[in-house]
Design a protein around this motif. Structure first.
Motif, PDB file in Angstrom:
ATOM      1  N   SER A 132       0.849  -1.117   0.014  1.00 39.12           N
ATOM      2  CA  SER A 132      -0.137  -0.035  -0.236  1.00 39.12           C
ATOM      3  C   SER A 132       0.637   1.231  -0.381  1.00 39.12           C
ATOM      4  O   SER A 132       0.628   2.499   0.298  1.00 39.12           O
ATOM      5  CB  SER A 132      -0.741   0.197   1.696  1.00 39.12           C
ATOM      6  OG  SER A 132      -1.545  -1.447   0.835  1.00 39.12           O
ATOM      7  N   PHE A 133       2.256   0.918  -0.241  1.00 37.83           N
ATOM      8  CA  PHE A 133       2.866   2.545  -0.337  1.00 37.83           C
ATOM      9  C   PHE A 133       3.206   3.065  -1.628  1.00 37.83           C
ATOM     10  O   PHE A 133       2.920   4.271  -2.244  1.00 37.83           O
ATOM     11  CB  PHE A 133       4.653   2.180   0.450  1.00 37.83           C
ATOM     12  CG  PHE A 133       5.992   2.906   0.316  1.00 37.83           C
ATOM     13  CD1 PHE A 133       5.039   3.992   0.141  1.00 37.83           C
ATOM     14  CD2 PHE A 133       6.708   3.162   0.233  1.00 37.83           C
ATOM     15  CE1 PHE A 133       5.180   5.686   0.827  1.00 37.83           C
ATOM     16  CE2 PHE A 133       7.824   3.522   0.191  1.00 37.83           C
ATOM     17  CZ  PHE A 133       7.273   5.036   0.088  1.00 37.83           C
TER      18      PHE A 133
ATOM     19  N   ASN B  96      -4.826   8.647  -2.926  1.00 35.02           N
ATOM     20  CA  ASN B  96      -4.185   8.008  -2.493  1.00 35.02           C
ATOM     21  C   ASN B  96      -2.658   7.934  -2.110  1.00 35.02           C
ATOM     22  O   ASN B  96      -2.052   7.230  -1.492  1.00 35.02           O
ATOM     23  CB  ASN B  96      -4.159   6.605  -4.190  1.00 35.02           C
ATOM     24  CG  ASN B  96      -5.375   5.457  -4.208  1.00 35.02           C
ATOM     25  OD1 ASN B  96      -4.854   4.224  -4.098  1.00 35.02           O
ATOM     26  ND2 ASN B  96      -5.872   6.405  -5.180  1.00 35.02           N
TER      27      ASN B  96
ATOM     28  N   SER C  60      -0.966   6.228   0.493  1.00 32.83           N
ATOM     29  CA  SER C  60       0.124   5.941   0.912  1.00 32.83           C
ATOM     30  C   SER C  60       1.147   6.627   1.570  1.00 32.83           C
ATOM     31  O   SER C  60       1.753   6.210   2.181  1.00 32.83           O
ATOM     32  CB  SER C  60       0.891   6.486  -0.621  1.00 32.83           C
ATOM     33  OG  SER C  60       2.808   5.336  -0.811  1.00 32.83           O
TER      34      SER C  60
END
Length: 656
Positions: A126-127, A416, A420
């Motif tokens: 999710s980075f 997003n 992040s």
């Protein structure tokens, strides 16, 4: 332009050579050049490759600078929305980004364990991938990261090659390599416009797949909820329950108490948020409480275990910082592992692509903007390839987080980027605290998350609309529940293909009658008032006439003619009209079957007629020589004109 055929075969029976004086319109027979024939022949291939659009059309007539700018905006959609960004959207985007981050962090830890990977890889996923998608993607609301279904599928597939507990390094390397291949496949599908591949997963298969995956995922969480230190590698319900009851000595009441209390808390918030959804203030309050609920359970349970030193299974130590982010050395691009990873990447990549495409289309339709399907596949592929370089596993769009993003006011992909950023902060400074996080809490978070995959309303609609589709969904569900995820998918796809084959080999045939007061002929089973015409039978063929079904249609026509004779005390019909309105195409087997049918009916004194054939069908009837045998006078513009002509002919016979 068209031309009529002058000659009628002298070998035809007298019945066929008579004039049909009631004809009002001439059916025009098209001339087709070699170029036209080749274009029509290869039209399906062109449609298959989806190359009807011209991607270079917008660039024509532009200056070099304008073309360069348009090309940059096309390749990097972030340039377009960032250059037109409105500050009014900033607050909503930041709030939405923080909200989905509060969901993403605990879910990422749980989903990684579901994939039998170290929890840190869930956070890595999710980075970097969300940042890549924010640059290349066209959806404004999709939230990128690991998801339950793909995690379960990946864990199930990878376990066939390596044991995650006994061979963790090999297992992780295979997972990262599979992610690389998944990204390559998705990129290739976007570049070569092969999005039709995912259409083989019908809506019924997806609904059954999601339901089966939800139950399987929930069963896998029994390990954490019950405090078991080891668990079966199998995912089917029989093996899981058998293991649970045979290893009750592993039961940990403290872990069970933590898991059940956290699950009850999350379900309470979920129910209240749904119940109060329509209320302006309370609905908003409980919406955000429901979103931050998973993070709250992580904080509370971690503190409780840390303060009490309760002996429960925990996540354990996690690496702090970004030192472990690079994973190029873990890619296995040669040998047996490469082949195994390619297979796993293909299956997981297609499922991930299907889920992301559905999410992107859903929210685009809600907000009235366009999502470029090919660019979406390229963006998803690029982010998974980049993810394989940064210790991520297969990522896609999360429906639950995307819904939260939408409802929290997110308007662009800045959400997003914010998410992040929060994950990066977590990796840099917070991960050491997770060593006290109970596995039972992660189990509760995942069970609460996958409840949304059980779409009871969709299942009920499928049952009401199409019983065969319901069987497809049920077969997919049971395949997953009693064997494995890939078995369920295989069963669903095979049942869908079988349904298509049955529909092709047994096309629907409808007997048409005249609706009183109109010149319209309709299915007598749908329009009960529709009237049949004495001596004239009109049958509509609902589908193309190909080699799998041509003989079936021929035999069906003959049996209907015999049935008519039996029902009318031996009186035979004199004309049999085939309504070709829905017949989009015909092959040589079809034309041959029509020729045989014409000969068999002629021997019984029955004249065959055809109404409203399409241009392609008519051209093939001419090229095959069938039209010359039938006679152009037995081609009609509509079923109504066909029946009028046939009745006129019957009356002329009676007068004679």
């Amino acid at each position: 332009m068209g031309a009529s055929i002058e000659a009628v075969n002298d070998e035809q029976p007298p019945l066929a050579r008579e004039s049909t004086s009631a004809r009002e319109h001439q059916v025009m027979v098209p001339h087709a050049s070699i170029k036209d024939e080749l274009r029509e022949t290869f039209a399906p291939v062109k449609q298959l490759m989806v190359i009807d659009d011209d991607p270079f059309k917008p660039y024509r007539g532009k200056t070099a600078a304008e073309r360069a700018k348009m090309a940059l905006f096309y390749v990097f959609p972030i340039l377009e929305w960032a250059s037109n960004y409105k500050l009014a959207c900033l607050f909503g985007d930041v709030v939405a980004g923080l909200t989905i981050a509060s969901l993403a962090v605990p879910q990422d830890l749980g989903y990684a364990k579901l994939a039998k990977l170290p929890p840190i890889n869930g956070l890595y996923s999710s980075f970097v991938p969300p940042l890549i998608y924010a640059v290349l993607g066209t959806s404004r609301h999709i939230a990128i990261g690991p998801v339950a279904v793909v995690s379960l599928l990946l864990g199930d597939l990878l376990s066939k090659y390596y044991d995650a507990d006994a061979q963790p390094a090999e297992y992780l390397n295979l997972a990262i390599t599979a992610t690389f291949f998944a990204g390559i496949y998705q990129l290739a599908m976007g570049v070569f416009r092969l999005g039709f591949v995912i259409d083989f997963m019908s809506h019924a298969v997806i609904v059954g797949f999601m339901a089966g995956a939800a139950v399987t995922i929930a069963l896998q969480q029994l390990r954490g909820l019950l405090g078991y230190t080891s668990f079966t590698q199998a995912t089917d319900i029989v093996s899981v329950l058998q293991y649970v009851f045979q290893h009750t000595d592993q039961f940990n009441w403290r872990a069970f108490l933590i898991g059940i209390s956290m699950l009850a808390f999350l379900l309470t918030l979920r129910v209240l948020a749904q119940h109060l959804k329509g209320r302006k203030v309370a609905g908003k309050v409980f919406f955000y409480l429901n979103c931050v609920g998973p993070m709250a359970t992580v904080i509370v349970s971690t503190l409780a275990v840390w303060l009490t030193t309760a002996p429960v299974p925990k996540v354990g130590k996690m690496q702090k910082g970004l030192a472990g982010l690079g994973s190029l050395s873990k890619l296995q691009l040669s040998g047996k592992d490469a082949g195994d990873a390619a297979v796993v990447g293909l299956v997981s990549g297609l499922v991930a692509l299907t889920e992301a495409s559905a999410i992107a289309r859903t929210f685009a339709a809600l907000q009235g903007y366009h999502v470029d399907g090919n660019k979406e596949m390229i963006a998803l592929g690029a982010m998974n390839v980049a993810g394989s370089f940064t210790s991520s596993y297969v990522t896609t769009g999360s429906f639950s987080r995307s819904a939260v993003n939408y409802n929290a006011g997110g308007a662009t992909m800045l959400t997003n980027i914010v998410m992040s950023g929060v994950v990066m902060v977590t990796l840099l400074w917070i991960t050491p605290a997770f060593q006290y996080l109970p596995n039972a809490t992660l189990g509760a978070i995942i069970i609460n998350a996958v409840l949304g995959l059980l779409d009871y309303e969709a299942i009920w609609k499928i049952w009401k609309a199409d019983k065969v589709d319901f069987v497809v969904a049920l077969g997919t569900f049971l395949g997953i529940l009693f064997d494995s995820v890939e078995t369920g998918l295989l069963v669903g796809v095979c049942l869908s293909m079988l349904k298509i084959l049955v529909q092709i080999t047994r096309p629907h045939l409808a007997t048409l009658g005249l609706v009183p007061g109109t010149g319209v002929y309709r299915n007598i089973q749908q329009y009960m008032q529709a009237e049949l015409t004495e001596g004239v039978y009109v049958l509509r063929v609902d589908g193309p006439l190909y080699f799998p079904n041509a003989n079936y249609v021929r035999e069906k026509v003959l049996s209907l003619a015999d049935a008519y004779r039996d029902q009318h005390n031996g009186d035979s019909i004199t004309h049999f009209v085939l309504d070709f309105t829905p017949v989009a195409d015909i092959d040589t087997t079809g034309t041959h079957a029509l020729q045989e049918l014409h000969g068999l009916l002629s021997k019984q004194g029955v004249q065959l007629g055809i109404s409203n054939p399409s241009r392609m069908v008519l051209r093939k009837l001419v090229a095959s020589g069938f039209l010359e045998v039938l006679g152009e006078e037995w081609l009609f513009l509509s079923a109504h004109e066909a029946v009028k002509s046939c009745r006129t002919f019957r009356l002329s016979i009676k007068d004679v």
